[in-house]
Design a protein around this motif. Structure first.
Motif, PDB file in Angstrom:
ATOM      1  N   VAL A  85       4.760   2.841   4.639  1.00 29.44           N
ATOM      2  CA  VAL A  85       4.402   2.030   3.238  1.00 29.44           C
ATOM      3  C   VAL A  85       5.753   2.427   2.201  1.00 29.44           C
ATOM      4  O   VAL A  85       6.259   3.577   2.508  1.00 29.44           O
ATOM      5  CB  VAL A  85       3.260   2.795   2.737  1.00 29.44           C
ATOM      6  CG1 VAL A  85       2.831   2.403   1.212  1.00 29.44           C
ATOM      7  CG2 VAL A  85       2.022   2.597   3.590  1.00 29.44           C
TER       8      VAL A  85
ATOM      9  N   LYS B 292       5.017  -1.722   6.613  1.00 28.62           N
ATOM     10  CA  LYS B 292       3.663  -2.299   6.850  1.00 28.62           C
ATOM     11  C   LYS B 292       2.847  -2.725   5.432  1.00 28.62           C
ATOM     12  O   LYS B 292       2.089  -3.792   5.538  1.00 28.62           O
ATOM     13  CB  LYS B 292       2.638  -1.671   7.871  1.00 28.62           C
ATOM     14  CG  LYS B 292       3.116  -1.274   9.204  1.00 28.62           C
ATOM     15  CD  LYS B 292       3.383  -2.580  10.015  1.00 28.62           C
ATOM     16  CE  LYS B 292       3.591  -2.139  11.497  1.00 28.62           C
ATOM     17  NZ  LYS B 292       4.649  -1.378  11.734  1.00 28.62           N
ATOM     18  N   HIS B 293       3.591  -2.163   4.469  1.00 28.56           N
ATOM     19  CA  HIS B 293       2.917  -2.636   3.329  1.00 28.56           C
ATOM     20  C   HIS B 293       3.618  -1.983   2.028  1.00 28.56           C
ATOM     21  O   HIS B 293       4.418  -0.761   1.942  1.00 28.56           O
ATOM     22  CB  HIS B 293       1.705  -1.399   3.074  1.00 28.56           C
ATOM     23  CG  HIS B 293       0.516  -1.756   1.858  1.00 28.56           C
ATOM     24  ND1 HIS B 293      -0.430  -0.955   1.590  1.00 28.56           N
ATOM     25  CD2 HIS B 293       0.727  -2.677   0.979  1.00 28.56           C
ATOM     26  CE1 HIS B 293      -1.108  -1.385   0.603  1.00 28.56           C
ATOM     27  NE2 HIS B 293      -0.342  -2.643   0.045  1.00 28.56           N
ATOM     28  N   HIS B 294       3.911  -3.107   1.069  1.00 28.12           N
ATOM     29  CA  HIS B 294       4.655  -2.890   0.006  1.00 28.12           C
ATOM     30  C   HIS B 294       3.951  -2.675  -1.157  1.00 28.12           C
ATOM     31  O   HIS B 294       3.351  -3.826  -1.499  1.00 28.12           O
ATOM     32  CB  HIS B 294       5.852  -4.102  -0.007  1.00 28.12           C
ATOM     33  CG  HIS B 294       6.875  -3.978  -1.374  1.00 28.12           C
ATOM     34  ND1 HIS B 294       8.000  -3.281  -1.336  1.00 28.12           N
ATOM     35  CD2 HIS B 294       6.626  -4.288  -2.523  1.00 28.12           C
ATOM     36  CE1 HIS B 294       8.547  -3.380  -2.427  1.00 28.12           C
ATOM     37  NE2 HIS B 294       7.814  -3.956  -3.366  1.00 28.12           N
TER      38      HIS B 294
ATOM     39  N   PRO C 139       3.484  -7.390   3.892  1.00 30.52           N
ATOM     40  CA  PRO C 139       1.941  -7.375   3.365  1.00 30.52           C
ATOM     41  C   PRO C 139       2.335  -6.723   2.029  1.00 30.52           C
ATOM     42  O   PRO C 139       3.141  -5.697   1.972  1.00 30.52           O
ATOM     43  CB  PRO C 139       1.126  -6.823   4.232  1.00 30.52           C
ATOM     44  CG  PRO C 139       1.641  -7.018   5.871  1.00 30.52           C
ATOM     45  CD  PRO C 139       3.342  -7.172   5.565  1.00 30.52           C
ATOM     46  N   TYR C 140       1.619  -6.719   1.014  1.00 39.77           N
ATOM     47  CA  TYR C 140       1.964  -6.413  -0.245  1.00 39.77           C
ATOM     48  C   TYR C 140       0.838  -6.184  -1.212  1.00 39.77           C
ATOM     49  O   TYR C 140      -0.202  -6.702  -0.903  1.00 39.77           O
ATOM     50  CB  TYR C 140       2.977  -7.051  -1.260  1.00 39.77           C
ATOM     51  CG  TYR C 140       2.467  -8.412  -1.552  1.00 39.77           C
ATOM     52  CD1 TYR C 140       2.071  -8.567  -2.874  1.00 39.77           C
ATOM     53  CD2 TYR C 140       2.479  -9.569  -0.957  1.00 39.77           C
ATOM     54  CE1 TYR C 140       1.433  -9.850  -3.058  1.00 39.77           C
ATOM     55  CE2 TYR C 140       1.932 -10.974  -1.013  1.00 39.77           C
ATOM     56  CZ  TYR C 140       1.575 -11.094  -2.384  1.00 39.77           C
ATOM     57  OH  TYR C 140       1.056 -12.114  -2.914  1.00 39.77           O
ATOM     58  N   THR C 141       0.754  -5.224  -2.144  1.00 38.01           N
ATOM     59  CA  THR C 141      -0.024  -5.142  -3.390  1.00 38.01           C
ATOM     60  C   THR C 141       0.776  -4.939  -4.483  1.00 38.01           C
ATOM     61  O   THR C 141       1.513  -4.025  -4.651  1.00 38.01           O
ATOM     62  CB  THR C 141      -0.979  -3.722  -2.947  1.00 38.01           C
ATOM     63  OG1 THR C 141      -1.738  -3.901  -1.889  1.00 38.01           O
ATOM     64  CG2 THR C 141      -1.887  -3.946  -4.359  1.00 38.01           C
TER      65      THR C 141
ATOM     66  N   ALA D  28      -5.531  -0.842   2.583  1.00 35.07           N
ATOM     67  CA  ALA D  28      -5.022  -2.051   3.179  1.00 35.07           C
ATOM     68  C   ALA D  28      -4.433  -2.826   2.087  1.00 35.07           C
ATOM     69  O   ALA D  28      -4.725  -2.926   0.901  1.00 35.07           O
ATOM     70  CB  ALA D  28      -6.192  -2.655   3.780  1.00 35.07           C
ATOM     71  N   PRO D  29      -3.324  -3.638   2.424  1.00 32.64           N
ATOM     72  CA  PRO D  29      -2.452  -4.515   1.505  1.00 32.64           C
ATOM     73  C   PRO D  29      -3.560  -5.596   0.804  1.00 32.64           C
ATOM     74  O   PRO D  29      -4.273  -6.100   1.618  1.00 32.64           O
ATOM     75  CB  PRO D  29      -1.458  -5.221   2.208  1.00 32.64           C
ATOM     76  CG  PRO D  29      -1.511  -4.482   3.454  1.00 32.64           C
ATOM     77  CD  PRO D  29      -2.681  -3.700   3.702  1.00 32.64           C
TER      78      PRO D  29
ATOM     79  N   ASN E 152      -2.491  -8.400  -0.534  1.00 33.76           N
ATOM     80  CA  ASN E 152      -1.582  -9.639  -0.721  1.00 33.76           C
ATOM     81  C   ASN E 152      -1.906 -10.251  -1.806  1.00 33.76           C
ATOM     82  O   ASN E 152      -1.980 -11.533  -1.724  1.00 33.76           O
ATOM     83  CB  ASN E 152      -1.842 -10.333   0.623  1.00 33.76           C
ATOM     84  CG  ASN E 152      -0.974 -10.007   2.046  1.00 33.76           C
ATOM     85  OD1 ASN E 152       0.000  -9.161   1.811  1.00 33.76           O
ATOM     86  ND2 ASN E 152      -2.056  -9.984   2.979  1.00 33.76           N
TER      87      ASN E 152
END
Length: 250
Positions: free
Chosen positions: A53, A89-91, A124-126, A176-177, A179
């Motif tokens: 992350v 895996k996650h931004h 994948p992002y938030t 979890a992202p 998106n």
């Protein structure tokens, strides 16, 4: 899990790092003063190696229109490339409620550009959209001050304490992202001029606040709803009074 916080030594970054470490995760606080620079790329690949992350809390050292756009575009592209290479895996990125409603602001335009890079990167992002921080009320007052008078917008604000921001960002990093966008806000809404007047009074500051609908907020005019959300934001727990007693007086 290894989590890298870009801007990890700043106000929100240091608080977020503490929260995530307490949950047993490895945290790298990445910033130019720790040898990681998203503009030059220095130390970026090494910091991201093995990371799951990345939380991007970096901010431009200059708010001048051209400089701030170059910062967020360069930093965003370098970070996206390094994350792809590292298999992140996650931004997560911290941005601003109302960012797409204030095109006259060069800073807001730069944040919109940053968000586009994130959406287009394929990772994948938030994106966490936040209202203004309570910690910046003094800076807002200063921005409108001439002599002993502070002239400020009548647009609404709903400021949030940095501790609440850090809680929400840490939660996003461990979830979890989505998106998409998560919105976060403080618990109380009032006109910007009134909130700053309240802050100055609490500080014992004698400056007089003048409510002016035409007054600019960091280069742009505000409408009533420019800086607030009516889209069911997640609400922080810390009130202005609680924040003032525990943080502003330090």
């Amino acid at each position: 899990m290894k989590i890298v916080i870009i801007g990890g030594t700043g106000l929100i970054g240091s608080k977020t790092a503490d929260r995530i470490r307490k949950q047993g995760h490895e945290v790298i606080a990445a910033a130019p003063n720790t040898g990681v620079n998203t503009i030059t790329g220095e130390g970026l690949a090494e910091a991201l190696a093995g990371a799951s992350v990345v939380i991007d809390l970096a901010n431009s050292p200059s708010f001048e229109d051209k400089a701030v756009l170059e910062f967020f575009e360069t930093s965003g592209r370098n970070l996206a490339a390094a994350e792809k290479a590292a298999g992140v895996k996650h931004h997560i990125a911290l941005s601003i409620i109302g960012v797409d409603r204030l095109p006259d602001s060069g800073y807001m335009r730069a944040k919109v550009a940053q968000e586009k890079i994130i959406r287009d990167a394929g990772i994948p992002y938030t994106i966490v959209h936040s209202t203004q921080f309570m910690e910046f009320l003094g800076g807002i007052a200063q921005s409108g001050t001439v002599g002993d008078t502070t002239r400020l917008s009548t647009g609404f604000m709903q400021p949030i304490a940095a501790d609440d921001v850090a809680d929400f960002v840490a939660d996003a990093a461990l979830a979890a992202p989505v998106n998409g966008i998560i919105e976060i806000s403080g618990p109380e809404r009032a006109r910007l001029c009134d909130f700053v007047a309240r802050y100055l009074k609490a500080m014992g500051d004698p400056r007089k606040v003048v409510a002016d609908p035409q007054s600019h907020y960091f280069g742009t005019k505000l409408e009533d709803g420019s800086l607030v959300s009516d889209n069911n934001p997640r609400i922080g727990r810390i009130t202005f009074e609680q924040w003032f007693e525990t943080s502003a007086r330090k």
